[in-house]
Design an enzyme around this catalytic site. Structure first.
Site, PDB file in Angstrom:
ATOM      1  N   LYS A   1      10.994  -2.180   9.297  1.00 59.26           N
ATOM      2  CA  LYS A   1      10.242  -2.032  10.538  1.00 59.26           C
ATOM      3  C   LYS A   1      10.681  -3.039  11.597  1.00 59.26           C
ATOM      4  O   LYS A   1      10.544  -2.793  12.782  1.00 59.26           O
ATOM      5  CB  LYS A   1       8.747  -2.167  10.259  1.00 59.26           C
ATOM      6  CG  LYS A   1       8.001  -1.066  10.941  1.00 59.26           C
ATOM      7  CD  LYS A   1       6.561  -0.892  10.589  1.00 59.26           C
ATOM      8  CE  LYS A   1       5.695  -2.071  10.584  1.00 59.26           C
ATOM      9  NZ  LYS A   1       4.311  -1.853  10.372  1.00 59.26           N
TER      10      LYS A   1
ATOM     11  N   GLU B   1      -0.524  10.470   8.322  1.00 58.11           N
ATOM     12  CA  GLU B   1       0.631   9.677   8.779  1.00 58.11           C
ATOM     13  C   GLU B   1       0.745   9.728  10.291  1.00 58.11           C
ATOM     14  O   GLU B   1       0.593  10.796  10.896  1.00 58.11           O
ATOM     15  CB  GLU B   1       1.904  10.257   8.136  1.00 58.11           C
ATOM     16  CG  GLU B   1       2.874   9.225   7.667  1.00 58.11           C
ATOM     17  CD  GLU B   1       2.294   8.301   6.596  1.00 58.11           C
ATOM     18  OE1 GLU B   1       1.775   7.227   6.966  1.00 58.11           O
ATOM     19  OE2 GLU B   1       2.375   8.658   5.407  1.00 58.11           O
ATOM     20  N   HIS B   2       1.011   8.561  10.875  1.00 62.38           N
ATOM     21  CA  HIS B   2       1.154   8.450  12.338  1.00 62.38           C
ATOM     22  C   HIS B   2      -0.086   8.989  13.043  1.00 62.38           C
ATOM     23  O   HIS B   2       0.016   9.637  14.084  1.00 62.38           O
ATOM     24  CB  HIS B   2       2.419   9.169  12.828  1.00 62.38           C
ATOM     25  CG  HIS B   2       3.678   8.385  12.558  1.00 62.38           C
ATOM     26  ND1 HIS B   2       4.348   7.685  13.523  1.00 62.38           N
ATOM     27  CD2 HIS B   2       4.366   8.180  11.407  1.00 62.38           C
ATOM     28  CE1 HIS B   2       5.410   7.094  12.992  1.00 62.38           C
ATOM     29  NE2 HIS B   2       5.439   7.374  11.699  1.00 62.38           N
TER      30      HIS B   2
ATOM     31  N   ARG C   1       0.849  -1.195   0.000  1.00 61.29           N
ATOM     32  CA  ARG C   1       0.000   0.000   0.000  1.00 61.29           C
ATOM     33  C   ARG C   1       0.886   1.247   0.000  1.00 61.29           C
ATOM     34  O   ARG C   1       2.047   1.213   0.404  1.00 61.29           O
ATOM     35  CB  ARG C   1      -0.935   0.038   1.205  1.00 61.29           C
ATOM     36  CG  ARG C   1      -0.247   0.153   2.565  1.00 61.29           C
ATOM     37  CD  ARG C   1      -0.211   1.555   3.104  1.00 61.29           C
ATOM     38  NE  ARG C   1       0.542   1.663   4.349  1.00 61.29           N
ATOM     39  CZ  ARG C   1       1.825   1.953   4.395  1.00 61.29           C
ATOM     40  NH1 ARG C   1       2.507   2.185   3.302  1.00 61.29           N
ATOM     41  NH2 ARG C   1       2.449   2.028   5.563  1.00 61.29           N
TER      42      ARG C   1
ATOM     43  N   ASP D   1      -3.083   6.777  12.815  1.00 56.82           N
ATOM     44  CA  ASP D   1      -3.964   5.614  13.035  1.00 56.82           C
ATOM     45  C   ASP D   1      -3.920   5.100  14.468  1.00 56.82           C
ATOM     46  O   ASP D   1      -4.958   4.789  15.046  1.00 56.82           O
ATOM     47  CB  ASP D   1      -3.691   4.490  12.011  1.00 56.82           C
ATOM     48  CG  ASP D   1      -2.275   3.965  11.982  1.00 56.82           C
ATOM     49  OD1 ASP D   1      -1.394   4.528  12.674  1.00 56.82           O
ATOM     50  OD2 ASP D   1      -2.023   2.971  11.259  1.00 56.82           O
TER      51      ASP D   1
ATOM     52  N   ASP E   1      -2.488  -0.346   7.774  1.00 52.63           N
ATOM     53  CA  ASP E   1      -1.931  -1.206   6.727  1.00 52.63           C
ATOM     54  C   ASP E   1      -2.810  -2.439   6.500  1.00 52.63           C
ATOM     55  O   ASP E   1      -3.166  -2.767   5.367  1.00 52.63           O
ATOM     56  CB  ASP E   1      -0.507  -1.627   7.109  1.00 52.63           C
ATOM     57  CG  ASP E   1       0.371  -0.417   7.383  1.00 52.63           C
ATOM     58  OD1 ASP E   1      -0.004   0.680   6.934  1.00 52.63           O
ATOM     59  OD2 ASP E   1       1.403  -0.566   8.052  1.00 52.63           O
TER      60      ASP E   1
ATOM     61  N   SER F   1       4.645  -1.186   3.164  1.00 48.96           N
ATOM     62  CA  SER F   1       3.912  -2.164   3.963  1.00 48.96           C
ATOM     63  C   SER F   1       4.157  -3.618   3.585  1.00 48.96           C
ATOM     64  O   SER F   1       3.244  -4.448   3.665  1.00 48.96           O
ATOM     65  CB  SER F   1       2.422  -1.850   3.884  1.00 48.96           C
ATOM     66  OG  SER F   1       1.867  -2.035   5.126  1.00 48.96           O
ATOM     67  N   SER F   2       5.380  -3.926   3.219  1.00 48.26           N
ATOM     68  CA  SER F   2       5.659  -5.326   2.896  1.00 48.26           C
ATOM     69  C   SER F   2       5.456  -6.198   4.134  1.00 48.26           C
ATOM     70  O   SER F   2       5.008  -7.341   4.022  1.00 48.26           O
ATOM     71  CB  SER F   2       7.080  -5.481   2.358  1.00 48.26           C
ATOM     72  OG  SER F   2       7.993  -5.011   3.311  1.00 48.26           O
TER      73      SER F   2
HETATM   74  C1  GLA Z   1       3.459   2.106   9.807  1.00 43.36           C
HETATM   75  C2  GLA Z   1       2.399   1.475  10.713  1.00 43.36           C
HETATM   76  C3  GLA Z   1       1.045   2.113  10.439  1.00 43.36           C
HETATM   77  C4  GLA Z   1       1.113   3.629  10.533  1.00 43.36           C
HETATM   78  C5  GLA Z   1       2.270   4.164   9.687  1.00 43.36           C
HETATM   79  C6  GLA Z   1       2.470   5.640   9.865  1.00 43.36           C
HETATM   80  O1  GLA Z   1       3.220   1.782   8.481  1.00 43.36           O
HETATM   81  O2  GLA Z   1       2.322   0.096  10.483  1.00 43.36           O
HETATM   82  O3  GLA Z   1       0.102   1.585  11.340  1.00 43.36           O
HETATM   83  O4  GLA Z   1       1.218   4.042  11.865  1.00 43.36           O
HETATM   84  O5  GLA Z   1       3.481   3.514   9.990  1.00 43.36           O
HETATM   85  O6  GLA Z   1       1.379   6.351   9.402  1.00 43.36           O
END
Ligand code: GLA
Length: 446
Positions: free
Chosen positions: A222, A33-34, A27, A36, A178, A129-130
């Site tokens: 991550k 951003e930051h 995605r 959720d 994600d 988001s892998s």
């Molecule tokens: C990562 C997290 C998400 C979100 C983004 C920042 O992708 O997995 O949940 O917090 O960072 O928006």
């Protein structure tokens, strides 16, 4: 390994039964951003880049994982008892998270295993988001082993909620963006996602612009070093929320039930964004606040503040800029809502402007940008983009750019030359692509 995914699976697991295949897309987040993990909205879209898996169930509870990419070694674990995580960075953690999350919520009577072969054309560490795509794919594998079908037996949003919780198993305190977009995304549309309860509204993508993704080439894994950096913002927001709650109980003379910052808008108080901003200014001093001052306001010992809210965030003598984090929330919340309205009004200029403001706030309030991401966004704007911002967790990874359709070719050429060639000094193909949406995760014929 040449051949189809099924042929590769048969070669990798000679004694397994006939496999089924599933896919989970990556995605890209347009804006939000930051937010959720505070229960505030986001606006991402799926990609056609994805993880594909071939899987066959096993009755003996063993989960055998293989990957076409030799960077991911073959691993296995037993689906038995309470699953413990492997050391950070080990890729079986994504499968463990999926299996543990489903076990915890659905408490299945049987605990089957599965053989899984994964292959991906989704870059890892690029903020696309892998990791969550892999968790979702593993969840589909496990559901298949349990004889459960997506939608009939478990709704997409319910599974997204389970997996958002479960991913904390991997050590990051992410929100649910994600997993929700990977499962509920749709072709031609972005997803405006709201949380608590999780809900998704699809929003048509502009047809006068392309969404272009540029990889800064700074890796932000991550599961690796970016993990502690990523967690800092959720932790500071959580601490900010506690300070706000302390302020409210002082003002009201009784405790107000605010679990996360988003509750200020949706919860008992139903504040406007302006009221939330004013409350933040009363609750938290401007600039860097030392731990001792935070502890005083919370009527707690500093050690307790560290143990309860800061956790692995290092003790910084200069203190923490919590108000900046809170201001990002109010601004970004307003930007997501306005961006959705701008998309519905086919107003790409406004969407672009909001993306630029979002990048500035991520850089200045959250400290999640890097010199490369800043340079890449600057060059993008000089190369014809209406909007350019970092996307995903930050600390590296990719940017998302809104580029008028008739300027895309020039954009790709100019960014390729100026950022990858001149700034990074790289030769070869520039890691830039035009984002195309795909359906949410599910079974696939290969
Ligand atoms: C990562 C997290 C998400 C979100 C983004 C920042 O992708 O997995 O949940 O917090 O960072 O928006």
């Amino acid at each position: 390994m040449p051949g189809t995914l099924i042929e590769k699976f048969q070669a990798a697991f000679a004694d397994a039964g006939a496999p089924k295949c599933f896919r989970a897309p990556g995605r890209v987040n347009l804006i939000g951003e930051h937010t959720d993990y505070n229960g505030l909205p986001v606006l991402p879209m799926t990609l056609t880049q994805e993880i594909r898996i071939a899987v066959a169930p096993r009755a003996d509870g063993r989960v055998l994982l293989k990957n076409v990419d030799p960077a991911f070694p073959a691993l296995e674990f037993l689906n038995d008892g309470a699953l413990a995580p492997s050391p950070p960075g080990s890729w079986d953690n994504y499968a463990r998270a999926a299996v543990a999350g489903i076990n915890q919520v659905l408490a299945p009577e049987r605990r089957p295993g599965f053989c899984l072969l994964a292959e991906a054309n989704l870059p890892s560490g690029a903020g696309l988001s892998s990791s969550s795509a892999l968790v979702v794919a593993c969840a589909l594998a496990y559901m298949d082993a349990l004889g459960l079908a997506l939608e009939q037996d478990l709704s997409r949003l319910k599974l997204a909620g389970i997996l958002a919780e479960a991913e904390q198993f991997v050590g990051t305190r992410g929100g649910g963006m994600d997993q929700a977009v990977i499962l509920a995304g749709a072709v031609g549309r972005a997803c405006k996602i709201d949380f608590f309860p999780l809900r998704v509204e699809s929003v048509l993508l502009p047809d006068d612009c392309a969404v272009v993704v540029c990889d800064s080439t700074v890796k932000a894994e991550k599961s690796g070093a970016a993990r502690a950096l990523y967690n800092m913002n959720p932790r500071l927001c959580h601490l900010g929320c506690a300070l706000v709650r302390a302020q409210l109980s002082e003002e009201f003379g009784e405790d107000v039930d605010i679990e996360r910052l988003g509750d200020l808008w949706y919860g008992p108080l139903c504040l406007t964004t302006r009221e939330a901003d004013a409350l933040f200014t009363r609750a938290v001093p401007e600039g860097f606040v030392p731990l001792t001052e935070i502890a005083k306001r919370l009527r707690q010992k500093p050690e307790r503040v560290t143990a309860r809210w800061l956790k692995e965030v290092p003790v910084l003598n200069g203190g923490y800029n919590i108000l900046a984090r809170l201001r990002h929330q109010t601004g970004e919340y307003r930007r997501v809502e306005t961006a959705r309205d701008a998309m519905m009004a086919e107003d790409s200029a406004t969407l672009g402007r909001l993306m630029n403001e979002s990048h500035a706030s991520c850089r200045d309030h959250l400290d999640i940008s890097t010199p490369e991401l800043d340079r890449l966004t600057e060059i993008a704007l000089e190369s014809g983009a209406l909007g350019a911002r970092l996307t995903g967790a930050g600390f590296g990874g990719a940017t998302v750019n809104l580029v008028p359709a008739d300027r895309v070719e020039r954009f790709v050429e100019t960014v390729g030359r100026r950022y990858y060639g001149e700034y990074l000094g790289r030769d070869g193909d520039a890691p830039i692509f035009i984002a195309q949406t795909s359906p949410g995760a599910g079974p696939v014929q290969v």
